[in-house]
Design an enzyme around this catalytic site. Structure first.
Site, PDB file in Angstrom:
ATOM      1  N   LYS A 135      32.706  28.528  53.338  1.00  0.00           N
ATOM      2  CA  LYS A 135      32.114  29.237  54.487  1.00  0.00           C
ATOM      3  C   LYS A 135      32.601  28.635  55.802  1.00  0.00           C
ATOM      4  O   LYS A 135      32.830  29.361  56.785  1.00  0.00           O
ATOM      5  CB  LYS A 135      30.580  29.157  54.407  1.00  0.00           C
ATOM      6  CG  LYS A 135      29.872  29.802  55.592  1.00  0.00           C
ATOM      7  CD  LYS A 135      28.365  29.794  55.433  1.00  0.00           C
ATOM      8  CE  LYS A 135      27.697  30.446  56.651  1.00  0.00           C
ATOM      9  NZ  LYS A 135      26.228  30.568  56.495  1.00  0.00           N
ATOM     10  N   HIS A 273      52.530  56.437  23.415  1.00  0.00           N
ATOM     11  CA  HIS A 273      51.607  56.940  24.439  1.00  0.00           C
ATOM     12  C   HIS A 273      50.158  56.871  23.975  1.00  0.00           C
ATOM     13  O   HIS A 273      49.390  57.822  24.140  1.00  0.00           O
ATOM     14  CB  HIS A 273      51.994  58.353  24.846  1.00  0.00           C
ATOM     15  CG  HIS A 273      53.429  58.477  25.270  1.00  0.00           C
ATOM     16  ND1 HIS A 273      53.961  57.767  26.327  1.00  0.00           N
ATOM     17  CD2 HIS A 273      54.468  59.182  24.744  1.00  0.00           C
ATOM     18  CE1 HIS A 273      55.246  58.053  26.447  1.00  0.00           C
ATOM     19  NE2 HIS A 273      55.576  58.908  25.498  1.00  0.00           N
TER      20      HIS A 273
END
Length: 520
Positions: A135, A273
């Site tokens: 922070k 696929h």
């Protein structure tokens, strides 16, 4: 940089970093095992208790949660009020934080780990210090990754401060790290409560690799894996040879593995696929390979092949005669690997499918029921994996004619395959191999026609599997015209009787499973 706090579970590289800090007159504050290691290496260390004026208590559960630590981390240096406050209280700023957390993931993945062990490896002070430092990243450099130690050492040696851009990157990494850590703890704890779908769902994944692109070249992509991914998944596979995996490779390989797991006997699955184009089972892996190849020798070109037995030289020789993208197997025998590795681009992957040792398959159950996710715009769909299986005793014979013993065997084989074909799905099978697959059609009879056309004359006497019920009798009529002998389907349509009567007229045996396998 005048003062650093170092407290790490993973001590990789920390001695070199500490020596660099001492070389540049940075005071080191440390705790527990880290302090002991640094002292053994002759590195001067200030103990955390000397800073807090309070002993470490409760087996180290409380040691850094103190204003003398967090005040030194959170004070904004150009905020006069902040600096006056810490000066009045005798709190000294901390300019560098080097922390990594208790090994919670490693702990819960250990075989036989107890709940008490898991709880003790939930870090509290570490995330608090990391978040405080991150922070306040403009004033505090924070390191959670040993790979970043070199950047700080280089800055020290150059007599330059770590840039704000780099500090921000470090801080972002910290928040990702603590968020992932907390997500893993949350998953574990939720699993203990038995709650299946909590009000909030936070999942975490670890990047396995960047990909050149996604489904298409204009799409950026990367591959992330679950922290508890087992060796029986594409995430846990070990690549032995060939080009880097692509987005489509990974997706197709995952589909092949899912189908392969349906079979205990020697099996080979070919995928294109994400749909199977050929599946075969036999007494030997070479026999299974032959059946999978013969199922569709056209579509297998450029496909992904998965086997649940080691690849021997004979099987390798057969596969080497084709262009294939990937071969996955539990093992490649030396001669087989020599044959296949001559193709420099062919990807060879080891995967623990078919292995008897369940410990090779990870500890995903520690984090809950295996589930699948689907991202939709603005949300996420989550469901259990479709692991439902059936046996002969689960089937309901609904026609006058009962399937023969061989037909029953083929019906169950086809059912295992159709479960993994995109809906609407139809699979034809005979002789322990698929002969026709109709996938992803908008109506069921259309899928049946594709499968029947692919099978040709082999359809006569074969069986047909459908992933969902027949809404009308037209699929049965198409099957009858092709000479299909038996059908397996879920049943449950309001027009079931129409399909049953159509099958009776044609002398087709039909069984209901009571289970649907939609796959969208």
């Amino acid at each position: 940089m005048k003062r650093a706090l170092i407290s790490v579970s993973d001590k990789t590289g920390v001695v070199d970093l500490a020596r660099a800090l001492v070389r540049h007159n940075v005071e080191i504050v440390s705790t527990g095992g880290t302090a002991k290691l640094l002292q053994q290496e002759g590195i001067p260390v200030t103990g955390i208790s000397d800073v807090t004026g309070f002993p470490e208590i409760m087996d180290g559960r409380v040691k850094t949660l103190h204003p003398n630590i967090h005040g030194g981390l959170l004070a904004v240096r150009d905020n006069e009020e902040h600096m006056n406050a810490i000066n009045e209280l005798g709190i000294r700023p901390i300019d560098l934080v080097v922390v990594n957390l208790y090994p919670f993931k490693e702990t819960i993945l250990k075989p036989g780990v107890t709940h008490e062990e898991a709880i003790e490896n939930i870090d509290i002070g570490g995330p608090s210090m990391l978040r405080a430092a991150a922070k306040n990243y403009r004033d505090v450099v924070v390191l959670v990754d040993a790979g970043d130690y070199g950047t700080v050492i280089e800055s020290l040696d150059a007599g330059q401060p770590v840039s704000e851009e780099t500090r921000l990157a470090f801080a972002a990494k910290v928040f990702r790290h603590t968020a992932a850590y907390d997500a893993l703890v949350a998953q574990y704890m939720t699993r203990q409560t038995g709650e299946e779908f909590p009000v909030t769902m936070t999942l975490t994944y670890e990047k396995a690799q960047d990909l050149r692109y996604g489904e298409n070249p204009h799409q950026k992509a990367a591959f992330y894996r679950e922290p508890a991914a087992g060796a029986d998944s594409i995430s846990g596979a070990k690549q032995l040879h060939g080009k880097e995996l692509s987005y489509n490779n990974i997706n197709d390989a995952n589909a092949a593995i899912s189908i392969l797991k349906e079979f205990k006997e020697p099996a080979v699955v070919a995928v294109k696929h994400t749909n199977p184009c050929g599946v075969g089972i036999a007494d030997t892996i070479f026999g299974a390979w032959q059946k999978a190849y013969e199922a569709d020798p056209v579509s297998i070109f450029g496909g992904i092949i998965a086997l649940n037995r080691p690849v021997d030289a004979q099987t390798a020789q057969g596969m080497s005669e084709l262009f294939l993208e990937i071969i996955l197997a539990p093992k490649f025998e030396a001669e087989a690997f020599e044959i296949l590795s001559k193709k420099k681009n062919l990807r060879l992957l080891e995967i623990a499918v078919g292995e008897s040792d369940d410990e090779t398959k990870g500890a995903a159950s520690v984090l809950g029921t295996p589930r699948t996710t689907l991202k939709v715009e603005g949300g996420l769909l989550i469901q259990d994996l479709d692991l439902k299986t059936i046996s002969a005793g689960d089937l309901e014979v609904v026609t006058d004619r009962r399937p023969t013993e061989d037909e029953l065997k083929q019906l169950l084989f086809a059912w295992k395959v159709v479960k993994h074909v995109k809906s609407n799905a139809i699979v034809l099978a005979t002789g322990n191999r698929t002969i026709g697959i109709g996938a992803g059609q908008m109506n069921r009879v259309g899928a049946a026609k594709i499968a029947i056309e692919q099978a040709g004359d082999l359809a006569k006497g074969a069986v047909l599997a459908s992933d969902a019920f027949f809404p009308m009798g037209d699929t049965v009529e198409a099957a009858a015209q092709a000479g299909i002998a038996a059908i397996i389907q879920p049943g449950g349509s309001i027009k079931d009787e129409e399909s049953i009567q159509a099958a009776n007229r044609q002398g087709i045996a039909m069984v209901f499973t009571g289970v649907r396998h939609f796959k969208h």
